[in-house]
Write a protein that holds these residues in place. Structure first.
Motif, PDB file in Angstrom:
ATOM      1  N   GLN A  40      10.733   3.105   2.776  1.00  9.54           N
ATOM      2  CA  GLN A  40      10.847   4.497   2.362  1.00  9.54           C
ATOM      3  C   GLN A  40      11.634   4.498   1.058  1.00  9.54           C
ATOM      4  OE1 GLN A  40      11.845   7.753   5.176  1.00  9.54           O
ATOM      5  NE2 GLN A  40      13.696   7.934   3.938  1.00  9.54           N
ATOM      6  N   THR A  64       3.634  -6.457   9.100  1.00  6.50           N
ATOM      7  CA  THR A  64       3.618  -5.248   8.279  1.00  6.50           C
ATOM      8  C   THR A  64       4.846  -4.399   8.566  1.00  6.50           C
ATOM      9  OG1 THR A  64       1.207  -5.257   8.278  1.00  6.50           O
ATOM     10  CG2 THR A  64       2.268  -3.210   7.672  1.00  6.50           C
ATOM     11  N   TYR A  65       5.471  -3.939   7.494  1.00  4.85           N
ATOM     12  CA  TYR A  65       6.654  -3.089   7.578  1.00  4.85           C
ATOM     13  C   TYR A  65       6.461  -1.901   6.648  1.00  4.85           C
ATOM     14  CZ  TYR A  65       8.548  -7.298   9.681  1.00  4.85           C
ATOM     15  OH  TYR A  65       8.741  -8.382  10.484  1.00  4.85           O
ATOM     16  N   GLN A  66       7.326  -0.907   6.781  1.00  2.00           N
ATOM     17  CA  GLN A  66       7.254   0.259   5.901  1.00  2.00           C
ATOM     18  C   GLN A  66       8.569   0.443   5.176  1.00  2.00           C
ATOM     19  OE1 GLN A  66       6.034   3.766   8.026  1.00  2.00           O
ATOM     20  NE2 GLN A  66       3.941   3.039   8.232  1.00  2.00           N
ATOM     21  N   CYS A 111       9.432  -3.451  -5.314  1.00  2.00           N
ATOM     22  CA  CYS A 111       8.660  -3.962  -4.178  1.00  2.00           C
ATOM     23  C   CYS A 111       8.471  -5.470  -4.271  1.00  2.00           C
ATOM     24  CB  CYS A 111       7.305  -3.258  -4.103  1.00  2.00           C
ATOM     25  SG  CYS A 111       7.411  -1.556  -3.509  1.00  2.00           S
ATOM     26  N   LYS A 160       0.859  -1.192   0.000  1.00  2.00           N
ATOM     27  CA  LYS A 160       0.000   0.000   0.000  1.00  2.00           C
ATOM     28  C   LYS A 160       0.882   1.224   0.000  1.00  2.00           C
ATOM     29  CE  LYS A 160      -3.577  -1.880   2.968  1.00  2.00           C
ATOM     30  NZ  LYS A 160      -4.061  -1.835   4.321  1.00  2.00           N
ATOM     31  N   HIS A 161       0.623   2.134  -0.931  1.00  2.36           N
ATOM     32  CA  HIS A 161       1.340   3.411  -0.965  1.00  2.36           C
ATOM     33  C   HIS A 161       0.641   4.352  -0.005  1.00  2.36           C
ATOM     34  CE1 HIS A 161       1.906   7.525  -2.775  1.00  2.36           C
ATOM     35  NE2 HIS A 161       3.152   7.141  -2.607  1.00  2.36           N
ATOM     36  N   LYS A 162       1.392   4.921   0.928  1.00  2.00           N
ATOM     37  CA  LYS A 162       0.806   5.891   1.852  1.00  2.00           C
ATOM     38  C   LYS A 162       0.804   7.241   1.146  1.00  2.00           C
ATOM     39  CE  LYS A 162       1.329   4.629   6.304  1.00  2.00           C
ATOM     40  NZ  LYS A 162       1.993   4.721   7.605  1.00  2.00           N
ATOM     41  N   THR A 189       3.162  -6.053   3.484  1.00  2.63           N
ATOM     42  CA  THR A 189       2.668  -7.107   4.368  1.00  2.63           C
ATOM     43  C   THR A 189       3.265  -8.433   3.919  1.00  2.63           C
ATOM     44  OG1 THR A 189       0.610  -5.900   4.703  1.00  2.63           O
ATOM     45  CG2 THR A 189       0.594  -8.236   5.274  1.00  2.63           C
ATOM     46  N   VAL A 232       6.327   6.413   0.901  1.00  4.58           N
ATOM     47  CA  VAL A 232       6.340   5.458   2.000  1.00  4.58           C
ATOM     48  C   VAL A 232       5.343   4.375   1.615  1.00  4.58           C
ATOM     49  CG1 VAL A 232       5.884   5.076   4.453  1.00  4.58           C
ATOM     50  CG2 VAL A 232       7.017   7.187   3.706  1.00  4.58           C
ATOM     51  N   ILE A 233       5.829   3.152   1.622  1.00  5.05           N
ATOM     52  CA  ILE A 233       5.041   2.018   1.153  1.00  5.05           C
ATOM     53  C   ILE A 233       4.956   0.986   2.261  1.00  5.05           C
ATOM     54  CG2 ILE A 233       4.971   0.123  -0.515  1.00  5.05           C
ATOM     55  CD1 ILE A 233       6.513   2.035  -2.440  1.00  5.05           C
ATOM     56  N   GLU A 234       3.737   0.552   2.534  1.00 11.66           N
ATOM     57  CA  GLU A 234       3.505  -0.478   3.537  1.00 11.66           C
ATOM     58  C   GLU A 234       3.562  -1.833   2.846  1.00 11.66           C
ATOM     59  OE1 GLU A 234      -0.468  -1.269   5.683  1.00 11.66           O
ATOM     60  OE2 GLU A 234       0.537   0.362   6.784  1.00 11.66           O
TER      61      GLU A 234
END
Length: 161
Positions: A66, A62-64, A117, A36-38, A51, A47-49
């Motif tokens: 950058q 879940t991680y983020q 990703c 998921k793109h924040k 899973t 910042v991309i989440e």
């Protein structure tokens, strides 16, 4: 949350802006599974989440990430790091730096944020153990004062993970 290892920030070139706007539009239509793109108004830092994939050591975690884009993206690779806390993985340092050849030596302008990703998720999914790289403490100590992972001379010798 920001990283202390952000590259010097020059404005994106027109080519980089156009490419990133196109990638963002494609992402919004069809994001890669597990990401998921924040949303923010900063095209130069995403910042991309992420899973962890089902059936892996990271399932449901879940991680983020950058992603910082350089002025001449896509001719130059983005800087990609995990924000704290970074996953325990043999190629991910506790400061979030990722030892993955496509982020450095093997970068190609044909790659996209989505393909990067997917490669990172694949790297996570194939890990047989949750552990830090053997040289984690030394590397992180040497990265104090904001050293970018792009300043590291990586040695890509382990293609099993």
């Amino acid at each position: 949350m920001t990283s202390s290892s952000s590259p010097s920030r020059k404005a994106l070139s027109k080519i980089a802006c156009n490419r990133l706007q196109k990638e963002l539009a494609e992402w919004q239509l069809s994001p890669p599974a597990g990401f998921k793109h924040k949303v923010s108004d900063n095209l130069q830092r995403w910042v991309i989440e992420v899973t962890g994939a089902a059936g892996t050591l990271y399932a449901g975690e879940t991680y983020q990430l950058q992603v910082d884009f350089p002025e001449h993206y896509p001719m130059e690779a983005p800087q990609v790091i995990f924000l704290n806390p970074a996953p325990m993985h043999p190629h991910i340092y506790s400061n979030g730096h990722i030892c993955l050849d496509i982020l450095y030596d093997s970068w190609s302008p044909a790659m996209t944020v989505s393909s990067v990703c997917i490669s990172i998720l694949s790297m996570l999914s194939s890990s047989p153990a949750k552990q830090r790289p053997a040289d984690n403490d030394r590397y992180v100590r040497n990265c104090r004062n904001g050293r970018s992972p792009k300043e590291t001379r990586w040695w890509f010798h382990d293609d099993t993970v």
